[in-house]
Scaffold this active site. Sequence first.
Site, PDB file in Angstrom:
ATOM      1  N   GLY B 170      48.154  59.847  37.961  1.00  0.00           N
ATOM      2  CA  GLY B 170      47.687  59.348  39.242  1.00  0.00           C
ATOM      3  C   GLY B 170      48.605  58.314  39.853  1.00  0.00           C
ATOM      4  O   GLY B 170      48.401  57.890  40.981  1.00  0.00           O
ATOM      5  N   THR B 200      49.724  68.640  41.005  1.00  0.00           N
ATOM      6  CA  THR B 200      49.523  67.989  42.299  1.00  0.00           C
ATOM      7  C   THR B 200      50.564  66.902  42.537  1.00  0.00           C
ATOM      8  O   THR B 200      50.623  66.354  43.618  1.00  0.00           O
ATOM      9  CB  THR B 200      48.129  67.337  42.341  1.00  0.00           C
ATOM     10  OG1 THR B 200      48.016  66.462  41.222  1.00  0.00           O
ATOM     11  CG2 THR B 200      47.045  68.389  42.264  1.00  0.00           C
ATOM     12  N   THR B 205      56.543  65.274  33.710  1.00  0.00           N
ATOM     13  CA  THR B 205      57.600  64.928  32.757  1.00  0.00           C
ATOM     14  C   THR B 205      58.391  66.172  32.355  1.00  0.00           C
ATOM     15  O   THR B 205      59.611  66.114  32.201  1.00  0.00           O
ATOM     16  CB  THR B 205      56.980  64.229  31.527  1.00  0.00           C
ATOM     17  OG1 THR B 205      56.344  63.023  31.972  1.00  0.00           O
ATOM     18  CG2 THR B 205      58.028  63.883  30.498  1.00  0.00           C
ATOM     19  N   ASP B 258      38.387  66.022  37.628  1.00  0.00           N
ATOM     20  CA  ASP B 258      38.990  65.852  36.323  1.00  0.00           C
ATOM     21  C   ASP B 258      37.817  65.360  35.492  1.00  0.00           C
ATOM     22  O   ASP B 258      37.700  64.191  35.177  1.00  0.00           O
ATOM     23  CB  ASP B 258      40.115  64.807  36.420  1.00  0.00           C
ATOM     24  CG  ASP B 258      41.064  64.903  35.234  1.00  0.00           C
ATOM     25  OD1 ASP B 258      40.841  65.759  34.366  1.00  0.00           O
ATOM     26  OD2 ASP B 258      42.024  64.119  35.180  1.00  0.00           O
TER      27      ASP B 258
END
Lengths: 512, 512
Positions: B170, B200, B205, B258
């Site tokens: 986030g 999103t 990573t 989520d």
Amino acid sequence: MVRLTAKLMDIDYPGLMLNREDARKIGVIDGGRVQVINEETGVFASACVTTTETILEKGTFGIFYKTNERLMAREGSVLEVRIASRPLSLDYIKKKMDGGKFSKEETNAIVNDIVNDVLSPSEMGAYITSSYINGLDMDEVEHLTRAMVATGDQLKFTSHPIVDKHSIGGVPGNKISFLVVPIIAAAGLKIPKTSSRAITGAGGTADLMEVLAPVSFSASEVQKMTEKVGGTIVWGGATNIAPADDKIIIYEYPFKIDARGQMLASVMAKKFAVGADLVVIDIPVGQHAKVTTPEEGRKLAREFIELGERLGIKVECALTYGESPIGHAIGVNLEVREALWVLEGAKEPNSLIQKSTSIAGIALEMSGKAQAGGGLQAASDILASGKALEKMREIIEVQGGDPKVMSEDILPGQFYHIVKAPESGYVVEMNNHALITIARAAGAPHDRGAGIYIHKKKGHRVEKGDPIFMIYADRSWRLEKAVETARQLMPMIVEGMLIDRVPSSYWRGTPE
Amino acid sequence: MVRLTAKLMDIDYPGLMLNREDARKIGVIDGGRVQVINEETGVFASACVTTTETILEKGTFGIFYKTNERLMAREGSVLEVRIASRPLSLDYIKKKMDGGKFSKEETNAIVNDIVNDVLSPSEMGAYITSSYINGLDMDEVEHLTRAMVATGDQLKFTSHPIVDKHSIGGVPGNKISFLVVPIIAAAGLKIPKTSSRAITGAGGTADLMEVLAPVSFSASEVQKMTEKVGGTIVWGGATNIAPADDKIIIYEYPFKIDARGQMLASVMAKKFAVGADLVVIDIPVGQHAKVTTPEEGRKLAREFIELGERLGIKVECALTYGESPIGHAIGVNLEVREALWVLEGAKEPNSLIQKSTSIAGIALEMSGKAQAGGGLQAASDILASGKALEKMREIIEVQGGDPKVMSEDILPGQFYHIVKAPESGYVVEMNNHALITIARAAGAPHDRGAGIYIHKKKGHRVEKGDPIFMIYADRSWRLEKAVETARQLMPMIVEGMLIDRVPSSYWRGTPE
């Protein structure tokens, strides 16, 4: 700007397919939504995407059949494909997940997106689940009903009243529309009845009517036929009346849910769309029916009546006996034959005649064709006079069937098995679910001859060795499967004794 | 018994297609499930069905690519197709809809059906929605975690401890794994880090690491590489570790949910499957982060710790500052370059260095490599010594990349636009969501050069005309779109003044 070459794909549902590299370039993930701009027609399509690394060459994309019905792209045309803006419906569904209430505009947006295949199956699953868990209040149900009507075709009659009926379902053998519709039409009223095919049952009214005449018509054809002969019995799925409903129901089916708000809207949208002024709703109540207690039935009735008032439709509900099948027959041909018997003058089966004339009688009273308390008698008179049979023949003819068809023309399957009473006693239990499951195992509704004929119903006395019920099938392996299913499910119980298997015999003939 | 001729169809997801007439014969409706018996291999496939009247000839049926991966039917083979028994999972999901609790066995059945594509997308939608609305308690979360682990591959190390870390997400620019993993591995610990691609975000990573080395490996390859050099940074999606999770997340995405229970299980299943003994969880807290208040963060931390205890994993959580991006860079190449700067010895950006060494320090303390309170210093020492850079090069090399890569090799996009301060003052607001949206509009994560470089963060003083941030893109039309998006979203505010558009100039160069 990403421009790709269209490849039309013979897949009979909405969708697009992208090469994985192109999908990443556009910025869309598996299951995401893209827009395709077809410059020739000016329309665009929003659809779910699946991607592939191996199947589609880079620079090409696949368009599924259902999506191309709207997009109308030609093979090989080069079209712009871009990421679609996120449909606002998803925010509204999220709101319902969090316990919120849909506004009128939000409901309209969702129903539009359903009809236009903007929502993916998983999003539909989320919509029905959140509506089921958190419920819809009467405002939301009214908005949903109106939105379902607005996104489909409607009938516009110039003379009124228009009558309609609906049975909530869950009771096997409920072929009453074959009597109710011609009785009401014979009384001089108009009843443009649309009905469904079986999803979980042994035969929907549309499946049954198809034995006698075609059932697929457009809304305007239904209107014309109704204006001509007073009534129809057609398949609602072919009419584009409240098409959102069909798209919703399909996702409720796996969970066997029939969410109250959804069901109210579903039923009343179809009535509203055909222009009905007067509607009778049959609510069967029974241990194995959809509604299990009279209290529940009365609550549902009040909700139908309130929704009707909001829509300007006068609704009356009849709580009916739903413990046993209606009549003796379950399955397509068996039921059609039984309904024709009654139209042709048979005084049996009582459960079918009583229920049909009661429901028709309510409509006659509502419309003023019979005075209060006189509806049942008026309906019975029409049936006894032969006018209902005559009207049914007109309906069959206007829909393109043979009006001279007789009950004796409609044959059950050639393979059958008789289940006999293992002991003398009374039939103390019948399980509707089990009877339907057995009829389906025998091939119903696809195999028209498949089904069950019940000789002894709940409360009846049987002597050891009497036939209790018979299973019919069009194919021998289907019969074997149904007999095996019957042994497992034990659909009927005689005085606490389980019915055992009786040596089966396969021969051709009718049991009457 | 219905036997049909197989036609292999190049559709890259699970499914079968039937002619409508055959579907009715089998007794299956659109979206229903059938079994196909492939006698050659003895396996069967349960899959969703769509029917068509026009595309498939009667007597033939289509098998989609993903389904045939399991079924392994040959083109033209004649196979039995029968209606599948209804998966019991549907009853369990229905139970959750009605507020019930999943048992261990029910959870196992659902997760098995998810992994084997038995549940259709709409049923998955119902599963995630009912779990979201009615929640999962800690027993259910534990069972879900274990079921996700059991249905995928696992790493089995012979020496311990195994360390892992996870960031809840986030917060844009959170490239800390590029420092945390090599610091921990350089301390002599093993950290087999699996990570995700952006769904999103502007770059996961795994997307970032792919700039430096391949990221797709099997679970056993990840184990071997970790045993060799102490750490990896790979894409979890390629490993078949907890594959159910990927299939669940995809359906949560459209609703931006989520669900707490799902998220706990998702994170911990991956840690459990790689054999982790010690896990540090980074929980960013901020107005625009996933967790918005410290109370919420602490509650989530307690749940992670409890779930860890149930699984035999020692968990520590760090609530971190989530109001602003980590470091200055957002977007694939920009972030990789920034991480390499720090590994190569840059003393800036402070937010990135502080956060990375704090998280790594916790793991060093948990493992006993540093004493209590000494972890941050130990991690900082490893970073400053150049050992983390050296270890990162080993990791790049073992994954098949070029270990000699330098920060100066990684270039941002050639097209860029500078947003300057319209007035002098302080930056009073930054909107994480807006920054990510702009980076994505510029082409991130697909276009590696696309992204945002922030010159002035929240609280910083700017003079009129100072650059506040820059937008980079690999393609000029993408840059235009991102600039337009930035104008609409106003991601940063200087002392209450909205940032206006500054005439854009396109030239090649680096802003440093």
